[in-house]
Write a protein that holds these residues in place. Structure first.
Motif, PDB file in Angstrom:
ATOM      1  N   LEU A  17       0.824  -1.201   0.000  1.00  0.00           N
ATOM      2  CA  LEU A  17       0.000   0.000   0.000  1.00  0.00           C
ATOM      3  C   LEU A  17       0.866   1.261   0.000  1.00  0.00           C
ATOM      4  O   LEU A  17       0.546   2.255  -0.654  1.00  0.00           O
ATOM      5  CB  LEU A  17      -0.887  -0.023   1.254  1.00  0.00           C
ATOM      6  N   GLY A  18       1.983   1.204   0.740  1.00  0.00           N
ATOM      7  CA  GLY A  18       2.801   2.409   0.934  1.00  0.00           C
ATOM      8  C   GLY A  18       3.683   2.748  -0.247  1.00  0.00           C
ATOM      9  O   GLY A  18       3.909   3.921  -0.537  1.00  0.00           O
ATOM     10  N   ILE A  19       4.153   1.726  -0.966  1.00  0.00           N
ATOM     11  CA  ILE A  19       5.200   1.981  -1.949  1.00  0.00           C
ATOM     12  C   ILE A  19       4.709   2.815  -3.139  1.00  0.00           C
ATOM     13  O   ILE A  19       5.387   3.735  -3.596  1.00  0.00           O
ATOM     14  CB  ILE A  19       5.839   0.639  -2.400  1.00  0.00           C
ATOM     15  N   GLY A  20       3.485   2.553  -3.586  1.00  0.00           N
ATOM     16  CA  GLY A  20       2.924   3.342  -4.682  1.00  0.00           C
ATOM     17  C   GLY A  20       2.726   4.785  -4.262  1.00  0.00           C
ATOM     18  O   GLY A  20       3.075   5.721  -4.992  1.00  0.00           O
ATOM     19  N   ASN A  21       2.188   4.961  -3.047  1.00  0.00           N
ATOM     20  CA  ASN A  21       1.995   6.308  -2.521  1.00  0.00           C
ATOM     21  C   ASN A  21       3.323   7.017  -2.283  1.00  0.00           C
ATOM     22  O   ASN A  21       3.433   8.225  -2.470  1.00  0.00           O
ATOM     23  CB  ASN A  21       1.196   6.264  -1.224  1.00  0.00           C
ATOM     24  N   ALA A  22       4.328   6.245  -1.849  1.00  0.00           N
ATOM     25  CA  ALA A  22       5.654   6.826  -1.636  1.00  0.00           C
ATOM     26  C   ALA A  22       6.203   7.362  -2.948  1.00  0.00           C
ATOM     27  O   ALA A  22       6.762   8.462  -3.012  1.00  0.00           O
ATOM     28  CB  ALA A  22       6.603   5.785  -1.051  1.00  0.00           C
ATOM     29  N   ALA A  23       6.014   6.581  -4.015  1.00  0.00           N
ATOM     30  CA  ALA A  23       6.492   7.002  -5.336  1.00  0.00           C
ATOM     31  C   ALA A  23       5.789   8.273  -5.784  1.00  0.00           C
ATOM     32  O   ALA A  23       6.407   9.230  -6.254  1.00  0.00           O
ATOM     33  CB  ALA A  23       6.262   5.885  -6.351  1.00  0.00           C
ATOM     34  N   LEU A  24       4.480   8.293  -5.580  1.00  0.00           N
ATOM     35  CA  LEU A  24       3.687   9.469  -5.943  1.00  0.00           C
ATOM     36  C   LEU A  24       4.159  10.697  -5.162  1.00  0.00           C
ATOM     37  O   LEU A  24       4.393  11.774  -5.713  1.00  0.00           O
ATOM     38  CB  LEU A  24       2.214   9.183  -5.635  1.00  0.00           C
ATOM     39  N   LEU A  25       4.315  10.480  -3.854  1.00  0.00           N
ATOM     40  CA  LEU A  25       4.711  11.583  -2.978  1.00  0.00           C
ATOM     41  C   LEU A  25       6.123  12.067  -3.300  1.00  0.00           C
ATOM     42  O   LEU A  25       6.416  13.261  -3.247  1.00  0.00           O
ATOM     43  CB  LEU A  25       4.624  11.112  -1.520  1.00  0.00           C
ATOM     44  N   ALA A  26       7.009  11.118  -3.656  1.00  0.00           N
ATOM     45  CA  ALA A  26       8.377  11.495  -4.007  1.00  0.00           C
ATOM     46  C   ALA A  26       8.371  12.425  -5.218  1.00  0.00           C
ATOM     47  O   ALA A  26       9.062  13.441  -5.250  1.00  0.00           O
ATOM     48  CB  ALA A  26       9.215  10.254  -4.300  1.00  0.00           C
ATOM     49  N   ARG A  27       7.565  12.079  -6.201  1.00  0.00           N
ATOM     50  CA  ARG A  27       7.488  12.905  -7.407  1.00  0.00           C
ATOM     51  C   ARG A  27       6.919  14.288  -7.102  1.00  0.00           C
ATOM     52  O   ARG A  27       7.427  15.299  -7.563  1.00  0.00           O
ATOM     53  CB  ARG A  27       6.648  12.219  -8.486  1.00  0.00           C
ATOM     54  N   PHE A  28       5.852  14.312  -6.294  1.00  0.00           N
ATOM     55  CA  PHE A  28       5.254  15.597  -5.935  1.00  0.00           C
ATOM     56  C   PHE A  28       6.228  16.446  -5.126  1.00  0.00           C
ATOM     57  O   PHE A  28       6.359  17.649  -5.348  1.00  0.00           O
ATOM     58  CB  PHE A  28       3.962  15.384  -5.137  1.00  0.00           C
ATOM     59  N   THR A  29       6.911  15.793  -4.166  1.00  0.00           N
ATOM     60  CA  THR A  29       7.854  16.525  -3.328  1.00  0.00           C
ATOM     61  C   THR A  29       8.964  17.111  -4.185  1.00  0.00           C
ATOM     62  O   THR A  29       9.342  18.274  -4.035  1.00  0.00           O
ATOM     63  CB  THR A  29       8.469  15.596  -2.261  1.00  0.00           C
ATOM     64  N   ARG A  30       9.473  16.297  -5.112  1.00  0.00           N
ATOM     65  CA  ARG A  30      10.556  16.768  -5.954  1.00  0.00           C
ATOM     66  C   ARG A  30      10.146  18.018  -6.723  1.00  0.00           C
ATOM     67  O   ARG A  30      10.870  19.007  -6.751  1.00  0.00           O
ATOM     68  CB  ARG A  30      10.983  15.684  -6.937  1.00  0.00           C
ATOM     69  N   SER A  31       8.969  17.965  -7.359  1.00  0.00           N
ATOM     70  CA  SER A  31       8.594  19.125  -8.163  1.00  0.00           C
ATOM     71  C   SER A  31       8.257  20.327  -7.283  1.00  0.00           C
ATOM     72  O   SER A  31       8.570  21.463  -7.643  1.00  0.00           O
ATOM     73  CB  SER A  31       7.448  18.784  -9.119  1.00  0.00           C
TER      74      SER A  31
END
Lengths: 347, 312
Positions: B184-198
């Motif tokens: 459950l966490g890994i997909g959200n982590a990926a999403l959040l990583a991308r959002f955080t980066r931008s």
């Protein structure tokens, strides 16, 4: 090589000998010792692009600013004036590289290091403050970082600084956020932040360009005041030649990354020798002048690495001939403080 | 003055949230009844008409739809979701029984996503086009574009089947939580990583960052006081949305790992046409969304002085 290497009176010296190393350099100064609190720029070049092909965006700039002196750096957008400012501050982006030497109070400013003796005031007064922190936070932060003043003492000093730059209710301003103050008030805060570190050099990068005319005059008065009081050397970057005519001690005109003329405002306005300076002055709107359209300079500043290689202005110049496209223009001394870099400057 | 303004703001927001929920409940009610007589769907096609009639009578399905709707709303207001068509237990009790497992899994997933995603995104932004940025962000895109059940199966094959380290189903010990939480966490982590980066990359371009550097502010201080608080404002929305969809939305993950939460209950209730339970879960997940949105709205005021002090 050059036979005479005299003292750099204004930092700009005629060097008519056409040697490779100094062909761009107006001042080939060996002299390094300068009075305390003053800036010496020697052969400052800024290259865009690190490895492989790199193009100069600022070429062999040399000038001095003495204590309590205000020097204006004037030019159109793209002339390299803001990059010059950032290079002196030590804040060039990673894809730019500077060569040449910078001295502040006689000591060399190392590459890529932000000098604690230098402060900067920016163009966008609201945007240069952290929107989620108070004015007080900013002031206390810089007092702690630059002067190691903390706690109640920092608060008192911050309030004092705000009062010094003309904020009416400094205690209240301390608790406010940048968006709650006007542009002019924020620029006063910006100047207070610059003064907080007790600098000897102030770089002002178009500090009044986003303000209305009345506020502009007030900020200029404030800068004049702090220059007197703190004995600051000020490098004032602007595209507004009219603004500097009454305020600056000396004006350096830049075009396409190069210095083209340097002198007192009076020299430049009454006797401009570089066609670009003359065109800039002619393009100023004048009260009671000729009716009709504003005059503009046709064309635009060539991008770095493009356009004429010798005289960068040759393409837009009405007086340009084959010489201008073939040979780098020499520095012509009109008088010891007034120099122009043009084949036609001698008339 | 200030206080009454804030009060009316809160009141308006809460009123809007309640209205949204009412609208949604109505939608759910009619949508579920559009699919035909529940009694007929529930029972086998060859069930005798008497049986269908008895069923309809028992669950009040004979009354006019409007009457049913009024009753439904009245029951909702007193938190009465009716009882299950399958085992006659009160729906509220069934849900309360399943809720802790879902919350445990959902919150673990979110915490995992926040603690992996935000630092990763921040590092990538600080290391613009460096190795972390290149590899981590490519990986994040890859992970995000792969459906979570695929990950679940992959993790299960590796840790349960091949290595035999972790159990593949159930919820008896904390070790059971690891795989589903990771899924459950890994997909959200990926999403959040991308959002955080931008978000961080955008803040880094702001003039106040350059100004702070010109004042000699050290990098660590710039990150803590300039980058994170400002990027955080943009991330609030994403995290809020994530919490809303994750807590009650782990349908696939719960089913893959046989996790006894609301997600697997939802799947079984849909296939057995247990309308009251489906209805209640849909309303509950909508309520979660609305509540997190409301919370995010208030948090904005806390995080951003420009909103807090804006003249309304």
């Amino acid at each position: 090589m050059s036979a005479s290497t005299g003292i750099c009176e204004s930092g700009v010296k005629l060097d008519s000998t056409e040697s490779q190393s100094s062909k761009d350099s107006p001042a080939h100064c060996a002299q390094k010792a300068v009075t305390a609190g003053s800036l010496s720029v020697r052969n400052l070049t800024v290259l865009l692009g690190k490895n492989g092909r790199s193009v100069p965006i600022v070429q062999s700039l040399s000038f001095d600013i003495k204590r309590a002196e205000m020097v204006a750096l004037v030019g159109e957008s793209g002339s390299g004036k803001s990059v010059t400012c950032r290079a002196i501050m030590g804040l060039l982006p990673g894809y730019m590289q500077r060569t040449g030497e910078l001295f502040l109070g006689g000591a060399e400013i190392p590459q890529g290091r932000v000098s604690a003796q230098t402060a900067m005031v920016f163009q966008d007064p609201v945007g240069t403050l952290n929107p989620v922190r108070t004015i007080g936070f900013h002031l206390k932060e810089v007092l702690s970082l630059r002067r190691s003043i903390r706690g109640a003492l920092a608060y008192a000093r911050a309030v004092e600084l705000l009062r010094q730059v003309g904020l009416r209710e400094p205690e209240r301003a301390m608790t406010l956020y940048p968006h709650q103050l006007s542009g002019g008030m924020n620029q006063r805060v910006g100047i207070a932040l610059a003064l907080a570190g007790n600098p000897s050099l102030l770089l002002a990068d178009e500090p009044t360009s986003s303000l209305d005319t009345t506020t502009q005059a007030q900020i200029m008065d404030l800068l004049a005041k702090v220059r007197e009081e703190a004995g600051l050397a000020i490098l004032f970057v602007t595209h507004d030649l009219g603004l500097v005519s009454q305020r600056a001690d000396r004006v350096i005109v830049m075009y396409g990354g190069q210095m083209v003329e340097s002198g007192t405002p009076r020299d430049l306005f009454e006797n401009p020798r570089h066609p670009y300076t003359a065109a800039l002055i002619a393009s100023l709107p004048r009260v009671g002048g000729e009716h009709g359209q504003l005059r503009s300079i046709p064309g635009k500043v060539p991008p770095p690495g493009e356009g004429p290689a010798f005289c960068r202005f040759a393409d837009r110049c009405s007086r340009a001939d084959e010489t201008c496209h073939a040979i780098a223009p020499p520095w012509i001394t009109i008088d010891p403080n007034h120099l122009a870099r043009c084949h036609h400057a001698a008339r | 003055m200030m206080r009454s303004k804030l009060f009316s703001y809160i009141l308006r927001k809460v009123f809007r949230a309640v209205f949204t929920l009412l609208l949604l409940s109505t939608l759910v009610f009619f949508a579920l009844r559009l699919s035909g007589n529940p009694a007929r769907i529930l029972l086998s096609p060859d069930a005798p008409p008497e049986m269908v009639a008895a069923y309809a009578e028992r669950y009040g399905l004979n009354a006019p739809l409007a009457e049913q709707y009024v009753l439904y709303l009245r029951n909702l207001l007193s938190a009465d979701f009716g009882s299950s068509y399958i085992n006659s237990k009160p729906v509220a009790a069934i849900i309360i029984d399943r809720l802790p497992a879902t919350l445990e899994l959902g919150l673990s997933g979110i915490v995992l996503a926040i603690f992996i995603g935000i630092p990763l995104g921040l590092m990538a932004a600080l290391d613009r086009s460096g190795p972390i940025d290149k590899y981590a962000m490519t990986l994040a895109t890859l992970v995000y574009s792969v459906p979570s059940f695929f990950f679940g199966v992959l993790l299960m094959l590796l840790f349960s089947v091949a290595l035999r380290w972790l159990p593949s189903s159930g919820s008896d010990t904390w070790r059971n939580l690891i795989l589903p939480a990771m899924t459950l966490g890994i997909g959200n982590a990926a999403l959040l990583a991308r959002f955080t980066r931008s978000a961080v990359a955008e803040i880094m371009q702001q003039p106040y960052i350059l100004a702070a550097r010109a004042r000699g502010t050290p990098r660590s201080r710039i990150i803590v006081h300039y980058l994170l608080p400002n990027a955080g404002i943009a991330l609030l929305t994403v995290i809020g949305l994530m919490i809303g969809t994750t807590i009650v939305g782990a349908i696939v993950t719960e089913t893959v790992f046989a996790w006894p939460g609301l997600g697997s209950l939802f799947v079984s209730s849909v296939s057995s046409r247990d309308i009251p339970v489906v209805q209640a879960i849909v309303i509950l997940s909508a309520a979660t969304m609305v509540t997190t949105n409301l919370t995010v709205d208030f948090l904005y005021r806390v995080a951003d002085p420009r909103i807090r002090t804006a003249q309304r």
